[in-house]
Design a protein around this motif. Structure first.
Motif, short mmCIF file in Angstrom:
data_model
loop_
_atom_site.label_atom_id
_atom_site.label_comp_id
_atom_site.label_asym_id
_atom_site.label_seq_id
_atom_site.Cartn_x
_atom_site.Cartn_y
_atom_site.Cartn_z
N ALA A 85 0.80 -1.23 0.00
CA ALA A 85 0.00 0.00 0.00
C ALA A 85 0.83 1.27 0.00
O ALA A 85 0.49 2.25 -0.66
CB ALA A 85 -0.91 0.00 1.23
N GLU B 41 6.46 -13.84 9.62
CA GLU B 41 5.40 -14.44 10.44
C GLU B 41 5.99 -15.43 11.45
O GLU B 41 6.84 -16.25 11.08
CB GLU B 41 4.41 -15.19 9.56
CG GLU B 41 3.72 -14.36 8.49
CD GLU B 41 2.50 -13.63 9.00
OE1 GLU B 41 2.25 -13.65 10.22
OE2 GLU B 41 1.81 -13.01 8.17
N PHE C 109 4.38 -13.28 0.06
CA PHE C 109 3.12 -13.59 -0.61
C PHE C 109 2.76 -12.44 -1.55
O PHE C 109 3.26 -11.32 -1.43
CB PHE C 109 2.00 -13.83 0.41
CG PHE C 109 1.88 -12.75 1.46
CD1 PHE C 109 2.66 -12.78 2.60
CD2 PHE C 109 1.00 -11.69 1.28
CE1 PHE C 109 2.56 -11.77 3.55
CE2 PHE C 109 0.88 -10.69 2.23
CZ PHE C 109 1.68 -10.73 3.38
N TYR D 200 -4.53 2.06 11.40
CA TYR D 200 -4.95 3.08 10.43
C TYR D 200 -6.43 3.00 10.10
O TYR D 200 -6.96 3.86 9.40
CB TYR D 200 -4.14 2.94 9.13
CG TYR D 200 -4.14 1.52 8.55
CD1 TYR D 200 -5.30 0.95 8.01
CD2 TYR D 200 -2.99 0.74 8.56
CE1 TYR D 200 -5.30 -0.33 7.50
CE2 TYR D 200 -2.99 -0.54 8.05
CZ TYR D 200 -4.14 -1.07 7.52
OH TYR D 200 -4.14 -2.34 7.02
N GLU E 16 -9.59 -15.74 7.06
CA GLU E 16 -9.59 -14.57 6.18
C GLU E 16 -9.15 -14.90 4.74
O GLU E 16 -8.21 -15.65 4.52
CB GLU E 16 -8.62 -13.52 6.75
CG GLU E 16 -8.61 -12.23 5.97
CD GLU E 16 -7.67 -11.18 6.55
OE1 GLU E 16 -7.31 -11.28 7.73
OE2 GLU E 16 -7.30 -10.26 5.80
N TYR F 123 -9.84 -12.01 2.12
CA TYR F 123 -9.47 -10.63 1.75
C TYR F 123 -9.89 -9.66 2.86
O TYR F 123 -10.69 -10.01 3.72
CB TYR F 123 -10.20 -10.18 0.49
CG TYR F 123 -10.02 -11.02 -0.75
CD1 TYR F 123 -8.82 -11.67 -1.04
CD2 TYR F 123 -11.06 -11.13 -1.68
CE1 TYR F 123 -8.66 -12.40 -2.20
CE2 TYR F 123 -10.91 -11.86 -2.85
CZ TYR F 123 -9.72 -12.51 -3.10
OH TYR F 123 -9.56 -13.22 -4.25
N GLY F 124 -9.41 -8.43 2.75
CA GLY F 124 -9.82 -7.39 3.70
C GLY F 124 -10.21 -6.11 2.99
O GLY F 124 -9.71 -5.80 1.91
#
Ligand code: GAP
Length: 478
Positions: free
Chosen positions: A191, A223, A236, A289, A306, A308-309
């Motif tokens: 992002a 991770e 990823f 954020y 999960e 996607y977000g």
């Protein structure tokens, strides 16, 4: 006779999918000849086609087919001040505890303690052990989680240390001197490049609000508990856009992108809507954020997790970059002349999780004439190979008829030519890799100039004239 058996999508299914991926060339364990590196995976010839199909279709749908979206392909290593502004340097971390007796390290998690996955060679451990050894849990958002302060090591019962925050960013150095002044980071999210280039894009494209900047590429997170095949890895692929808006419109655009994401998931990727859940993320679990987050979760064989977000990042990033860089990242409204910092809606799509969910959804086992056939019922656009050309035998005269068909069709579709083994075995192989159509050239074809086209899901066969074959397949595939 075809008998459809109701597949239980459980760990056994996961083992079968992992094994199919390896045997057929979708995904191999990373660095395998050296015994592997836990939770690293390499996409093989079919896997790379499948993942590219996802990335290309996503790019066409969300960038090329829209007037309000432009693309960006940015550097992976950015100025470290970017990560100070984004909050990752100080906050992108997981709580880590260590056993005082056996010195195993664990991530302290909401619902207990998660073991650290071994990074040592996997050697004789089975796929299911590898897949299940690390308890998958979210490492992001880094804030708001309550430590439960578990006292004992799950391995040896020893006492645990107090949790320490472990930053998930991979560190490296620019240049030969490994000094702190030269430290840089592999990007933990893609992002930030879209925020950092906001003014560049605005100036060069002359876009007006609302508009988005889209990007695809690798992100890296160290991770503590990767696992479940390609679900959670340390590197990823992401597909994401930052959609810049006027603050007053944020609810409208949030709902708009929520619907668009659902549409992509169910109509493009072909996931069963009943297995897709939109989960409102509570404030204490949201990233620092985000003023609102919805997770799209999917029922994987190892549980609902999960996919996607979707986040409303407000003006958090642009404002912080303005502060730290000293640059003006405001937008000027052409009509009112008003200057303001745009707000942002951020839909994020994990490319590897898209691959995993699509494979899980597509994997079927059916009983055909007393035998089990495994078939990947992938949407046709997603299938790595669209058409297989199969001469009935290796005889020269059949190859002479089949090769020109292959040469013509491969100009339009990804095709495979296969003349080894019995035709039954070749059909099974194509079913397993999800090829929608097989074209068989037999001895009759030499006289009647027709071929047999077999459809993957129904297994129905049809004789089609060689001259009509291209149009026939275009109708079915395009
Ligand atoms: N820019 C926002 C962002 O990166 P995120 O929730 O941290 O948001 C977005 O991650 C998506 O990235 C997730 O929904 C998931 O699809 C994918 N993802 C996150 N961590 C991952 C990992 N360790 N392995 C594979 N995919 C991951």
């Amino acid at each position: 006779m075809v008998q459809y058996c109701c597949m239980q999508k459980n760990t056994q299914t996961m083992d079968k999918i992992i094994s199919l991926c390896k045997q057929r060339g979708f995904i191999y364990p990373g660095s395998e000849i050296y015994g592997g590196l836990a939770n690293s995976w390499d996409y093989g010839p079919l896997g790379v086609e499948l993942k590219n199909n996802i990335k290309q279709r996503w790019w066409k749908r969300f960038v090329q087919d829209r007037d309000d979206m432009v693309g960006l392909d940015a550097a992976l290593i950015m100025n470290p001040r970017v990560w100070a502004a984004s909050g990752h340097l100080s906050n992108f971390s997981d709580p880590l505890v260590e056993c005082k007796k056996c010195h195993m390290r664990f991530r302290e998690d909401d619902d207990g303690i998660a073991a650290v996955a071994s990074t040592l060679p996997r050697n004789d451990r089975s796929e299911s052990v590898i897949a299940s050894e690390a308890k998958p849990a979210r490492s992001w958002p880094p804030f708001g989680r309550q430590s439960r302060n578990q006292k004992h090591c799950p391995q040896c019962g020893g006492e645990l240390t107090q949790p320490k925050q472990f930053n998930l960013m991979f560190k490296t150095f620019i240049g030969p001197a490994e000094e702190s002044a030269d430290v840089v980071y592999l990007r933990p999210e893609i992002a930030q490049a879209m925020f950092v280039n906001f003014a560049n894009v605005l100036r060069t494209t002359r876009k007006r609000l609302p508009f988005g900047i889209a990007s695809q590429g690798k992100a890296f997170r160290n991770e503590i508990t990767p696992g479940n095949f390609i679900f959670r890895t340390r590197e990823f692929d992401l597909m994401e856009f930052e959609y810049f808006i006027d603050e007053k419109d944020w609810k409208k655009w949030f709902e708009y992108w929520q619907k668009e994401m659902k549409d992509w998931i169910t109509k493009d990727l072909g996931l069963n809507p009943k297995k897709v859940h939109e989960v409102e993320v509570p404030k204490e679990d949201r990233a620092h954020y985000s003023k609102r987050t919805i997770d799209f979760e999917y029922e994987y064989p190892f549980g609902q997790k999960e996919l996607y977000g979707l986040a409303y990042r407000a003006d958090f990033d642009l404002k912080n970059h303005m502060k730290i860089s000293g640059q003006d990242l405001q937008y000027t409204d052409t009509e009112s002349g008003e200057k303001f910092v745009p707000h942002v809606i951020e839909p994020t799509f994990g490319a590897d999780r898209s691959v995993l969910a699509a494979m899980v959804e597509a994997y079927h086992e059916e009983e055909v004439d007393g035998e089990t056939r495994a078939v990947l019922k992938l949407p046709k656009w997603l299938a790595p190979i669209k058409v297989a050309i199969l001469p009935l035998s290796k005889k020269d005269e059949l190859a002479k008829a089949a090769r020109p068909i292959y040469d013509e069709l491969r100009q339009y579709f990804v095709c495979e030519y296969d003349e080894t083994q019995s035709i039954g075995k070749r059909y099974r192989r194509q079913d397993e890799i999800g090829t929608p159509y097989c074209v068989t050239v037999d001895f009759e074809s030499l006289d009647d100039k027709m071929v047999t086209v077999r459809e993957r899901d129904s297994m129905k066969q049809e004789r089609v004239g060689i001259k009509e074959l291209h149009n026939y397949l275009v109708d079915k595939l395009v």
